[in-house]
Design a protein around this motif. Structure first.
Motif, PDB file in Angstrom:
ATOM      1  N   ILE A  58     -60.959  81.732 -27.817  1.00 22.75           N
ATOM      2  CA  ILE A  58     -61.731  81.915 -26.573  1.00 22.75           C
ATOM      3  C   ILE A  58     -62.645  80.720 -26.337  1.00 22.75           C
ATOM      4  CG2 ILE A  58     -63.573  83.280 -25.504  1.00 22.75           C
ATOM      5  CD1 ILE A  58     -62.336  85.763 -26.866  1.00 22.75           C
ATOM      6  N   VAL A  59     -63.335  80.296 -27.381  1.00 25.03           N
ATOM      7  CA  VAL A  59     -64.270  79.171 -27.231  1.00 25.03           C
ATOM      8  C   VAL A  59     -63.517  77.904 -26.819  1.00 25.03           C
ATOM      9  CG1 VAL A  59     -65.874  77.687 -28.469  1.00 25.03           C
ATOM     10  CG2 VAL A  59     -65.954  80.145 -28.811  1.00 25.03           C
ATOM     11  N   ARG A  60     -62.416  77.656 -27.474  1.00 24.63           N
ATOM     12  CA  ARG A  60     -61.623  76.461 -27.134  1.00 24.63           C
ATOM     13  C   ARG A  60     -61.145  76.506 -25.694  1.00 24.63           C
ATOM     14  NH1 ARG A  60     -58.025  73.820 -31.780  1.00 24.63           N
ATOM     15  NH2 ARG A  60     -57.309  72.644 -29.975  1.00 24.63           N
ATOM     16  N   GLN A  61     -60.588  77.650 -25.331  1.00 24.49           N
ATOM     17  CA  GLN A  61     -59.998  77.746 -23.988  1.00 24.49           C
ATOM     18  C   GLN A  61     -61.091  77.736 -22.912  1.00 24.49           C
ATOM     19  OE1 GLN A  61     -57.178  81.064 -24.057  1.00 24.49           O
ATOM     20  NE2 GLN A  61     -56.310  80.276 -25.977  1.00 24.49           N
ATOM     21  N   ALA A  62     -62.250  78.283 -23.225  1.00 20.60           N
ATOM     22  CA  ALA A  62     -63.363  78.236 -22.260  1.00 20.60           C
ATOM     23  C   ALA A  62     -63.778  76.795 -21.999  1.00 20.60           C
ATOM     24  CB  ALA A  62     -64.544  79.044 -22.796  1.00 20.60           C
ATOM     25  N   ARG A  63     -63.904  76.034 -23.065  1.00 16.05           N
ATOM     26  CA  ARG A  63     -64.286  74.630 -22.893  1.00 16.05           C
ATOM     27  C   ARG A  63     -63.202  73.866 -22.139  1.00 16.05           C
ATOM     28  NH1 ARG A  63     -69.044  76.490 -23.622  1.00 16.05           N
ATOM     29  NH2 ARG A  63     -70.000  76.282 -25.678  1.00 16.05           N
ATOM     30  N   GLU A  64     -61.947  74.170 -22.427  1.00 17.84           N
ATOM     31  CA  GLU A  64     -60.845  73.485 -21.725  1.00 17.84           C
ATOM     32  C   GLU A  64     -60.859  73.810 -20.225  1.00 17.84           C
ATOM     33  OE1 GLU A  64     -57.945  73.569 -25.680  1.00 17.84           O
ATOM     34  OE2 GLU A  64     -57.445  74.796 -23.917  1.00 17.84           O
ATOM     35  N   LEU A  65     -61.384  74.989 -19.897  1.00 22.51           N
ATOM     36  CA  LEU A  65     -61.485  75.368 -18.484  1.00 22.51           C
ATOM     37  C   LEU A  65     -62.775  74.843 -17.851  1.00 22.51           C
ATOM     38  CD1 LEU A  65     -60.243  79.083 -18.673  1.00 22.51           C
ATOM     39  CD2 LEU A  65     -59.101  77.185 -17.516  1.00 22.51           C
ATOM     40  N   GLY A  66     -63.530  74.086 -18.612  1.00 18.43           N
ATOM     41  CA  GLY A  66     -64.753  73.496 -18.074  1.00 18.43           C
ATOM     42  C   GLY A  66     -65.949  74.417 -18.097  1.00 18.43           C
ATOM     43  N   MET A  67     -65.852  75.515 -18.830  1.00 15.79           N
ATOM     44  CA  MET A  67     -66.979  76.451 -18.924  1.00 15.79           C
ATOM     45  C   MET A  67     -67.907  75.968 -20.041  1.00 15.79           C
ATOM     46  SD  MET A  67     -64.648  79.905 -18.472  1.00 15.79           S
ATOM     47  CE  MET A  67     -65.956  81.110 -18.389  1.00 15.79           C
ATOM     48  N   ARG A  68     -69.089  75.539 -19.668  1.00 15.25           N
ATOM     49  CA  ARG A  68     -69.985  74.858 -20.607  1.00 15.25           C
ATOM     50  C   ARG A  68     -71.186  75.715 -21.015  1.00 15.25           C
ATOM     51  NH1 ARG A  68     -66.702  71.561 -22.712  1.00 15.25           N
ATOM     52  NH2 ARG A  68     -65.566  70.329 -21.189  1.00 15.25           N
TER      53      ARG A  68
END
Lengths: 409, 376
Positions: B238-248
């Protein structure tokens, strides 16, 4: 010449062999003496009739066969001379305070391993499923049948039901059926059961319902078990462990650790609209863990939980139509000896609650409590059953019977 | 000269074997402790750490002579994070192997299914990993926990999120199991008390690998924090994919994100995340340092929270067994009598319900490591 030390080396080695032999014998005795017994082995049980592989129906036993007298062969827990009414010391239980006066309402008190279920059979025999095996109580005497003695194939025995001709015994090693109390047919997952660990049983007058570690099963007329799991029900059955099971009309009541899941058996189990689960987060149910269930003759649903005894005030039909369930909760603040309730038994207009701190009778909203000081064998009441004018109580100390007419006298 | 293997030699050999047999407790001169943990599958990162800590502690107890002359014998059972397998393991350990006490397991779902078997059999169960509050709120006399539960963990995290991080709008993603759903529920309740809004509260099933839909449903709500209550594998993804989606936004989580395996999966995306960290080596003092050194020597890696709590759990079990033998009281009563203890995880104790009494630490992930969080 000084006498030779017993352990001194002998040129022929005979002394060494002698002492080595002594040590060997002592060591082996020591090892065997302290080897823990291997419990639960069922391979060497002579009284068990194995279920043939692939069979769809249990092999018939002679109907109404007389129960053989096996007392001589089976371990007798209570001596034959034991009077039906026990002494204050026996009633007080180990380590408990001795009651000054033994209440007259106690009819039988039989020390046994912790009792998981009690049942009064149609023939009047009383059965107890215990941590040590299956016990039969008759005339104040108990016969404990255990795997160690070869008289019952499993321990613990966890649940009981009677279908009018056969006794059904749940265990953690499968489900057993017996017509004579001597020979036991075993049913397992291979026969269609949801799981071999049985937690609850219920006979609804036509169908045997089985609560297991992995969902529910019910016995079909062809002798096979049909199973409903969380997956098969598409999540309708809220969780897998079924600690209690009951029936109200065409509704199957399945107590699990996410609340009370109700199945309208007129609809296929795989249909999610056939199910409704009542939990503590959406309703005032005292706790999600349903430890015991009972339905009173007039159709009131009672649920025993770790947070109290709960009476469903909303008709089940309305719950199934989407109405929010409303519960009346009985707990310590309403006079029960503890919040955790393990057993519930409606008798007439009364309800009996087996609690961790004793036994309670609820009548018209008022509570009367019985504890070890009153002669209860142990403070944790794990199971209850009704006989004719009698309440049978299973605790960690054994089974005892309370005469209702004397209790109110 | 030829030497024959005659009766004296045979007897001597048999004596030797028998002495070794008895001396090592194989014949039954042992006290058996059952240990249930996921030793295979994705959650084995918790179970293997726990097992290692328990083994280390048992070795230490046995090296000091065991308990009243009896060695501790550990009987391990792998539940593979399956609650049915966990119940079966409990049954076998109790009724077949005659263990005196059960330590386990990891998933709260599994532990609940173990504790019901233990309660029925009146065998104490001590969990050092499972944090669902219900485990010690069901009035079971034989259930114990030596780890801070989610009521404390989630409440502490919510307070930190509001008071220190000044987060006002948080989205929650949680495992649908009893660990995740209860952690999220407790956090949401505490957040509401503190005035924090929960803008989303979604569940995922264990084993999920693609969280794009979950995250894309959350992103338009503009949360200023993301709370994850799940196990390491899913949380890391989840953390990886959130960052990949630009969620900071800042990420928060329970101790399910505390094993090193979470860092391996999340990688740099985990930087800055704040998690509950029940094991702060500084709290355990010299005992914790010695434990860490021995653990590294034995297993070649740093111990995590689950290893440390496993180590303490075994010592608690040994203390209870010793007290039971010496005082002639049931093991359960001996365990319940431990109101306080001083372990490698710090000072702790059981309350009347068998639950751990101490508060929880928070840690921030900095430079790929868990660092005690300040401002708690």
């Amino acid at each position: 010449m000084s006498p030779r030390h017993p352990l001194a080396r002998d040129p022929n080695g005979s002394n060494l062999a002698f002492w080595a032999g002594i040590i060997l014998v002592l060591t082996l005795i020591y090892s065997i003496r302290f080897t823990p017994p291997q419990a639960g082995r069922t391979q060497s049980i002579p009284a068990v009739l194995p279920m043939p592989q692939g069979a769809v129906a249990p092999p018939p036993l002679p109907a109404n066969a007389p129960i053989p007298r096996t007392e001589e062969r089976l371990p007798v827990v209570t001596p034959d001379e034991k009077p039906p009414v026990v002494s204050p010391t026996e009633l007080s239980g180990a380590g408990a305070a001795i009651a000054r006066t033994v209440p007259a309402w106690w009819q039988v008190a039989t020390p046994l391993p912790p009792v998981n279920a009690v049942l009064v059979a149609p023939d009047g025999l009383v059965w107890a499923a215990t941590e040590g095996g299956l016990a039969r109580i008759t005339a104040g005497q108990a016969l404990l049948m255990t795997p160690d003695e070869g008289s019952f194939p499993a321990k613990p025995a966890t649940a009981l039901a009677h279908d009018g001709t056969s006794l059904w015994i749940g265990s953690f090693d499968g489900l057993f059926r017996s017509q004579d109390g001597r020979r036991f047919q075993r049913y397992t997952a291979a026969d269609g059961l949801a799981h071999d660990m049985i937690w609850s049983l219920h006979w609804d007058g036509a169908v045997l319902w089985v609560g297991t570690q992995n969902g529910i099963s019910f016995l079909l007329p062809n002798g096979r078990f049909e199973t409903v799991t969380k997956r098969i029900s598409n999540g309708g059955l809220a969780d897998l462990w079924i600690g209690s099971i009951g029936k109200l009309g065409h509704y199957a009541l399945c107590g699990n650790d996410d609340g009370l899941s109700i199945w309208d058996t007129r609809l296929p189990a795989a249909n999610p609209s056939a199910w409704s689960t009542i939990d503590m987060f959406a309703t005032n149910l005292a706790h999600n863990w349903i430890l015991s269930l009972a339905v009173s003759p007039e159709g009131t649903v009672w649920a025993a939980t770790p947070g109290g005894l709960c009476r469903l005030r909303t008709p089940v039909e309305r719950v199934m139509s989407g109405a929010t369930a409303d519960w009346e909760v009985f707990n310590q603040s309403r006079g029960l000896p503890a919040d955790r309730i393990d057993a519930v038994l409606p008798v007439g207009n009364d309800v009996w609650a087996g609690c961790t701190g004793g036994l309670a009778r609820i009548r018209n909203g008022s509570t009367r409590v019985i504890t070890p000081a009153d002669g209860l064998l142990a403070s944790d009441v794990r199971s209850l059953a009704a006989g004719s004018g009698t309440v049978w109580i299973g605790t960690s100390g054994g089974v005892q019977a309370l005469a209702l007419d004397l209790f109110d006298r | 000269m030829t030497r024959s293997f005659g009766l004296p030699q045979f007897v001597a050999l048999a004596v030797l074997v028998a002495i070794i047999w008895a001396g090592f407790g194989i014949g039954g001169n042992t006290l058996r402790i059952g240990v249930i943990a996921p030793l295979t599958g994705p959650t084995s990162i918790y179970g293997i750490s726990m097992r290692n800590g328990i083994r280390l502690a048992a070795d230490a107890v046995n090296a000091e002579g065991g308990i009243a002359g009896q060695r501790l014998e550990l009987v391990f059972a792998d539940d593979a994070n399956d609650k049915i397998a966990a119940a079966e393991a409990a049954k076998n350990l109790i009724y077949r192997d005659n263990v005196k006490l059960v330590i386990g397991t990891v998933s709260s779902d599994a532990t609940m299914n173990v504790q019901r078997v233990c309660e029925k059999a009146r065998i104490p169960m001590l969990t050092s990993v499972s944090t669902n509050p219900f485990i010690t709120r069901v009035g079971f006399r034989y259930s114990f926990r030596c780890l801070t539960d989610d009521t404390v963990q989630a409440s502490e995290l919510a307070s930190f999120a509001v008071r220190t991080l000044q987060l006002r709008r948080v989205a929650i993603l949680h495992d649908s199991n009893k660990y995740g759903s209860m952690g999220a529920r407790v956090y949401a309740a505490r957040a509401a008390e503190l005035g924090q809004s929960i803008v989303a509260n979604a569940a995922f099933d264990g084993g999920t690998v693609n969280f794009t839909k979950h995250l894309e449903s959350i992103r338009p709500l503009n949360p200023d924090g993301l709370l994850i209550w799940g196990l390491a594998q899913e949380s890391g993804l989840i953390v990886r994919q959130a960052r990949e989606l630009g969620m900071r936004m800042p990420v928060l989580g329970g101790d399910g994100m505390a094993p090193a395996g979470f860092l391996d999966i999340a990688g740099p995306a985990a930087e800055g995340a704040v998690v509950t960290m029940p094991f702060n080596p500084a709290k355990g003092g010299q005992a914790a340092r010695a434990f860490m050194e021995r653990y590294r020597g034995a297993f070649g890696s740093d111990p995590d929270s689950f290893a440390a709590h496993g180590f303490d759990a075994l010592h608690l079990a040994a203390t209870a067994l010793r007290s039971s033998v010496e005082r002639g009281i049931p093991v359960r009563d001996a365990l319940a009598a431990i109101a306080s203890y001083d372990g490698v995880t710090g000072k702790g104790g059981f309350d009347a319900s068998g639950n751990e009494t101490r508060p929880v630490e928070l840690a921030r992930i900095e430079g790929g490591r868990f660092v005690p969080a300040t401002g708690q």
